[in-house]
Motif scaffolding. Structure first.
Motif, PDB file in Angstrom:
ATOM      1  N   VAL A  16       0.547  32.176 -69.436  1.00 12.43           N
ATOM      2  CA  VAL A  16       1.630  30.823 -69.461  1.00 12.43           C
ATOM      3  C   VAL A  16       2.753  30.623 -69.643  1.00 12.43           C
ATOM      4  O   VAL A  16       3.396  31.599 -70.538  1.00 12.43           O
ATOM      5  N   GLY A  17       3.984  30.067 -69.077  1.00  8.96           N
ATOM      6  CA  GLY A  17       4.996  29.861 -69.661  1.00  8.96           C
ATOM      7  C   GLY A  17       5.373  28.886 -68.761  1.00  8.96           C
ATOM      8  O   GLY A  17       4.864  27.539 -68.645  1.00  8.96           O
ATOM      9  N   ALA A  18       6.407  28.503 -68.751  1.00  9.80           N
ATOM     10  CA  ALA A  18       7.434  27.291 -68.243  1.00  9.80           C
ATOM     11  C   ALA A  18       8.880  27.187 -67.269  1.00  9.80           C
ATOM     12  O   ALA A  18       8.896  28.082 -68.485  1.00  9.80           O
ATOM     13  N   THR A  19       8.897  26.970 -67.083  1.00 14.05           N
ATOM     14  CA  THR A  19      10.160  26.208 -65.989  1.00 14.05           C
ATOM     15  C   THR A  19      11.426  25.348 -66.079  1.00 14.05           C
ATOM     16  O   THR A  19      10.124  24.229 -66.369  1.00 14.05           O
ATOM     17  N   HIS A  37      -1.044  45.113 -73.558  1.00 15.80           N
ATOM     18  CA  HIS A  37      -0.404  43.877 -72.792  1.00 15.80           C
ATOM     19  C   HIS A  37       1.200  43.945 -71.781  1.00 15.80           C
ATOM     20  O   HIS A  37       1.880  44.652 -72.034  1.00 15.80           O
ATOM     21  N   LEU A  38       1.313  43.279 -70.841  1.00 15.21           N
ATOM     22  CA  LEU A  38       2.384  43.322 -69.803  1.00 15.21           C
ATOM     23  C   LEU A  38       3.153  41.839 -69.132  1.00 15.21           C
ATOM     24  O   LEU A  38       1.791  41.398 -68.339  1.00 15.21           O
ATOM     25  N   ASN A  39       3.534  41.402 -70.090  1.00 16.20           N
ATOM     26  CA  ASN A  39       4.337  39.942 -70.400  1.00 16.20           C
ATOM     27  C   ASN A  39       5.821  40.122 -69.043  1.00 16.20           C
ATOM     28  O   ASN A  39       5.271  40.925 -68.239  1.00 16.20           O
ATOM     29  N   TYR A  40       5.604  38.482 -68.499  1.00 16.02           N
ATOM     30  CA  TYR A  40       6.705  38.396 -67.779  1.00 16.02           C
ATOM     31  C   TYR A  40       7.946  38.086 -67.841  1.00 16.02           C
ATOM     32  O   TYR A  40       8.382  37.518 -69.173  1.00 16.02           O
ATOM     33  N   PRO A  41       8.986  38.481 -67.712  1.00 15.54           N
ATOM     34  CA  PRO A  41      10.261  38.362 -68.947  1.00 15.54           C
ATOM     35  C   PRO A  41      10.869  36.560 -68.654  1.00 15.54           C
ATOM     36  O   PRO A  41      11.096  36.105 -67.401  1.00 15.54           O
ATOM     37  N   GLN A  42      11.826  36.792 -69.339  1.00 18.19           N
ATOM     38  CA  GLN A  42      12.208  35.204 -69.602  1.00 18.19           C
ATOM     39  C   GLN A  42      13.599  35.456 -68.749  1.00 18.19           C
ATOM     40  O   GLN A  42      13.487  36.572 -68.455  1.00 18.19           O
ATOM     41  N   GLN A  43      14.272  34.599 -68.090  1.00 20.01           N
ATOM     42  CA  GLN A  43      15.211  35.109 -67.087  1.00 20.01           C
ATOM     43  C   GLN A  43      16.128  33.349 -66.437  1.00 20.01           C
ATOM     44  O   GLN A  43      16.025  32.116 -67.250  1.00 20.01           O
ATOM     45  N   ILE A  44      17.403  33.662 -66.851  1.00 20.17           N
ATOM     46  CA  ILE A  44      17.982  32.486 -66.208  1.00 20.17           C
ATOM     47  C   ILE A  44      19.007  32.270 -65.257  1.00 20.17           C
ATOM     48  O   ILE A  44      19.226  33.391 -64.633  1.00 20.17           O
ATOM     49  N   ALA A  45      19.297  31.018 -64.359  1.00 17.16           N
ATOM     50  CA  ALA A  45      20.097  31.880 -63.033  1.00 17.16           C
ATOM     51  C   ALA A  45      20.882  29.958 -63.269  1.00 17.16           C
ATOM     52  O   ALA A  45      20.667  28.668 -63.589  1.00 17.16           O
ATOM     53  N   LEU A  46      22.406  30.312 -62.703  1.00 21.88           N
ATOM     54  CA  LEU A  46      23.303  29.655 -62.251  1.00 21.88           C
ATOM     55  C   LEU A  46      23.509  29.483 -61.159  1.00 21.88           C
ATOM     56  O   LEU A  46      23.877  30.219 -60.911  1.00 21.88           O
ATOM     57  N   GLY A  47      23.644  28.120 -60.608  1.00 22.22           N
ATOM     58  CA  GLY A  47      24.763  28.559 -59.225  1.00 22.22           C
ATOM     59  C   GLY A  47      24.880  27.180 -58.588  1.00 22.22           C
ATOM     60  O   GLY A  47      25.176  25.759 -59.764  1.00 22.22           O
ATOM     61  N   MET A  48      26.007  27.279 -57.303  1.00 27.37           N
ATOM     62  CA  MET A  48      26.150  26.153 -57.006  1.00 27.37           C
ATOM     63  C   MET A  48      26.258  26.159 -55.389  1.00 27.37           C
ATOM     64  O   MET A  48      26.250  27.117 -54.958  1.00 27.37           O
ATOM     65  N   ALA A  49      26.217  24.901 -54.510  1.00 28.92           N
ATOM     66  CA  ALA A  49      26.514  24.467 -53.723  1.00 28.92           C
ATOM     67  C   ALA A  49      27.455  24.134 -53.203  1.00 28.92           C
ATOM     68  O   ALA A  49      27.965  22.966 -53.975  1.00 28.92           O
ATOM     69  N   VAL A  64      30.171  19.583 -54.179  1.00 28.78           N
ATOM     70  CA  VAL A  64      29.853  20.330 -54.591  1.00 28.78           C
ATOM     71  C   VAL A  64      28.454  19.901 -55.639  1.00 28.78           C
ATOM     72  O   VAL A  64      28.171  18.619 -56.186  1.00 28.78           O
ATOM     73  N   THR A  65      27.303  20.708 -55.449  1.00 27.74           N
ATOM     74  CA  THR A  65      25.847  20.325 -56.503  1.00 27.74           C
ATOM     75  C   THR A  65      26.146  21.788 -57.467  1.00 27.74           C
ATOM     76  O   THR A  65      26.376  22.957 -57.087  1.00 27.74           O
ATOM     77  N   LEU A  66      25.915  21.188 -58.739  1.00 29.71           N
ATOM     78  CA  LEU A  66      25.336  22.558 -59.655  1.00 29.71           C
ATOM     79  C   LEU A  66      23.916  22.407 -59.973  1.00 29.71           C
ATOM     80  O   LEU A  66      22.906  21.451 -60.076  1.00 29.71           O
ATOM     81  N   GLY A  67      22.932  23.853 -59.826  1.00 28.23           N
ATOM     82  CA  GLY A  67      22.334  24.011 -60.308  1.00 28.23           C
ATOM     83  C   GLY A  67      22.204  25.021 -61.289  1.00 28.23           C
ATOM     84  O   GLY A  67      23.001  25.745 -61.750  1.00 28.23           O
ATOM     85  N   ALA A  68      20.908  24.538 -62.199  1.00 24.65           N
ATOM     86  CA  ALA A  68      20.590  25.883 -63.693  1.00 24.65           C
ATOM     87  C   ALA A  68      19.123  26.051 -63.438  1.00 24.65           C
ATOM     88  O   ALA A  68      18.641  24.493 -64.007  1.00 24.65           O
ATOM     89  N   THR A  69      18.602  27.028 -64.255  1.00 20.38           N
ATOM     90  CA  THR A  69      17.644  26.550 -64.191  1.00 20.38           C
ATOM     91  C   THR A  69      16.995  28.058 -65.507  1.00 20.38           C
ATOM     92  O   THR A  69      17.604  28.774 -65.664  1.00 20.38           O
ATOM     93  N   TYR A  70      16.273  28.178 -66.407  1.00 15.06           N
ATOM     94  CA  TYR A  70      15.671  28.782 -67.546  1.00 15.06           C
ATOM     95  C   TYR A  70      14.116  28.702 -67.319  1.00 15.06           C
ATOM     96  O   TYR A  70      13.463  27.543 -66.966  1.00 15.06           O
ATOM     97  N   LYS A  71      13.759  29.882 -67.147  1.00 13.22           N
ATOM     98  CA  LYS A  71      11.953  30.358 -67.199  1.00 13.22           C
ATOM     99  C   LYS A  71      12.115  31.101 -68.368  1.00 13.22           C
ATOM    100  O   LYS A  71      12.357  32.260 -68.493  1.00 13.22           O
ATOM    101  N   SER A  72      10.918  30.708 -69.069  1.00 12.29           N
ATOM    102  CA  SER A  72      10.412  31.219 -70.495  1.00 12.29           C
ATOM    103  C   SER A  72      10.233  33.034 -69.808  1.00 12.29           C
ATOM    104  O   SER A  72       9.097  32.988 -69.500  1.00 12.29           O
ATOM    105  N   PRO A  73       9.535  32.761 -70.653  1.00  8.92           N
ATOM    106  CA  PRO A  73       8.652  34.453 -71.012  1.00  8.92           C
ATOM    107  C   PRO A  73       7.010  34.270 -70.851  1.00  8.92           C
ATOM    108  O   PRO A  73       6.566  33.078 -70.997  1.00  8.92           O
TER     109      PRO A  73
END
Length: 444
Positions: free
Chosen positions: A215-218, A272-284, A229-238
């Motif tokens: 389990v994780g969260a976004t 154990h094989l966990n899935y990584p955290q990640q960060i994304a930033l974008g502009m449309a 212009v639109t800005l976007g950002a996402t954080y995904k936990s492990p």
């Protein structure tokens, strides 16, 4: 009633396809995008999600800006892998996989709130190598080498999103995931006996599939600066998983030349094989109403999850051929680096019913030449991809979306003497990929 039955059947089909999916990868072993709109945009959708698939996976805040709808995507993924185990190049024997996805969005419990989400095959990786070895000075009667891996991830992402005002939207997803893993890297040689040549095998063999659950969260945000212009950002936990477990026979990790290494007795092994955290930033950006340009940068924390894969089991350490004591675990030294990804995608509305799009993505290689010998069964080394796609609005709420991706070939070659089974050639891995996808959407 009919619509709910159709949605239930689609979810069931997606789960059935996803649990049989084998291996797919682009950014490490993560797909560049979920759904054919995201693939056609080369994954550059964190600031420009356009359907429930791209929103729930890349930026759940985008769900708040959508009308009630559902989408089903089916993709054929074709990774081509070759490796040198030390005795000449050999290709993988499995190269075609299916990737399903379904997503939806509907009004929630209050004005400007929506509920959505999806069920996805999100990522994976795998190879299946078999190489027959002729008699040689090291193996007078010959033998064969096997290298096999299968890692697949299935994810369900129930999501909520809130349109705060005309400029700001926020969203969150709960990432409920299942992963399957199995691994093998063995060398078998024929040895003379009174009954004729019989095989003797050494190496690691955890090839029985094992499942784990995590389990994780976004968290995501979209901010519309103005009509252009639109800005976007996402954080995904492990995503933190329960351990995978295997019932396996003897595991031989002793170097025959030095007598150093470990032996594993028949019994239970786990890791154990966990899935990584990640960060994304974008502009449309929309220079004109019909034209969309979306750019995105992403950081994926592979180093924390793919540095060492610790396998726990009944291990005994050996030095100079003599047992020196038990150990609780051994580490497979994969040593992946964190990955940086840059995406750009563009879309043009040709008329009221046709949209066309294209994109390009680049990702740093998480595996170096110096560590390729430890990653021959994890060859996530591709870096550059181009994509094209289109959407046709068919009327009465229906739309059809197609996409194609080509990931260009890349090769990692290790230093002399790096082959895992002591062959005369250095270890190497080569990989390129294609995917072909079709998506059906319906606006309620």
């Amino acid at each position: 009633m009919k619509k709910s039955r159709i949605l239930g059947i689609a979810v069931g089909a997606t789960l059935a396809m996803g649990l049989s999916a084998g291996a797919f990868a682009t950014d490490g072993y993560q797909l560049i995008g979920i759904g054919q709109y995201a693939v056609g945009m080369a994954g550059a959708v964190v600031a420009a999600p356009d359907d429930p698939l791209s929103a729930a996976m890349s930026n759940p805040a985008g769900l708040a800006l959508m009308t009630p709808q559902a989408a089903f995507s089916a993709e054929i993924f074709n990774p081509v892998r070759k490796t040198n185990l030390g005795f000449g190049e050999v290709g993988s024997h499995t190269n075609v996989y299916g990737i399903p996805a379904i997503g939806w969005v509907a009004p929630a419990f209050a004005k400007n709130w929506v509920f959505g989400g999806g069920v996805y095959g999100t990522s994976g990786l795998g190879v299946n190598y078999l190489q027959n070895l002729s008699p040689n000075p090291h193996m007078p009667m010959g033998g064969y080498a096997q290298a096999y891996s299968s890692i697949s991830f299935m994810q369900m992402a129930p999501s909520v999103a809130w349109k705060v005002d005309d400029h700001l939207a926020v969203g969150a997803s709960l990432n409920i995931a299942a992963e399957q893993g199995s691994f093998q890297q063995t060398l078998t040689q024929y040895v003379p006996t009174n009954f004729g040549p019989l095989p003797a095998t050494g190496g690691l063999n955890l090839s029985t599939p094992s499942w784990a659950y995590g389990v994780g969260a976004t968290l995501g945000v979209l901010y519309k600066v103005n009509d252009m212009v639109t800005l976007g950002a996402t954080y995904k936990s492990p995503i933190l998983f329960t351990p995978m477990t295997w019932q396996a026979g003897q595991q031989n990790q002793v170097n025959p030349a030095t007598g150093n290494g470990v032996l594993g007795a028949p019994g239970q092994y786990s890791g154990h094989l966990n899935y990584p955290q990640q960060i994304a930033l974008g502009m449309a950006i929309r220079p004109v109403r019909q034209w969309l340009i979306s750019v995105e940068g992403q950081w994926i924390n592979w180093h924390n999850t793919m540095n060492n894969f610790n396998i726990y089991g009944p291990w005994t350490a050996y030095q100079g051929g003599s047992a020196v004591g038990g150990v609780s675990s051994i580490a497979l030294p994969m040593h992946w680096s964190n990955q940086w990804v840059a995406n750009i995608g563009t879309q043009y509305d040709v008329n009221n019913w046709l949209q066309v799009r294209a994109g390009y993505t680049w990702g740093s290689n998480p595996i170096s030449n110096n560590t390729i010998a430890s990653n021959l069964i994890f060859p996530a080394i591709v870096q550059n991809a181009v994509t094209v796609g289109a959407t046709q609005k068919l009327g009465m709420g229906w739309k059809l979306t197609e996409a194609y991706m080509h990931e260009f070939s890349n090769t990692n070659t290790g230093p002399a003497g790096s082959s895992p089974f002591g062959g005369p050639m250095p270890a190497s891995a080569t990989m390129y990929e294609n995917s072909y996808g079709l998506q059906v959407g319906y606006d309620f």
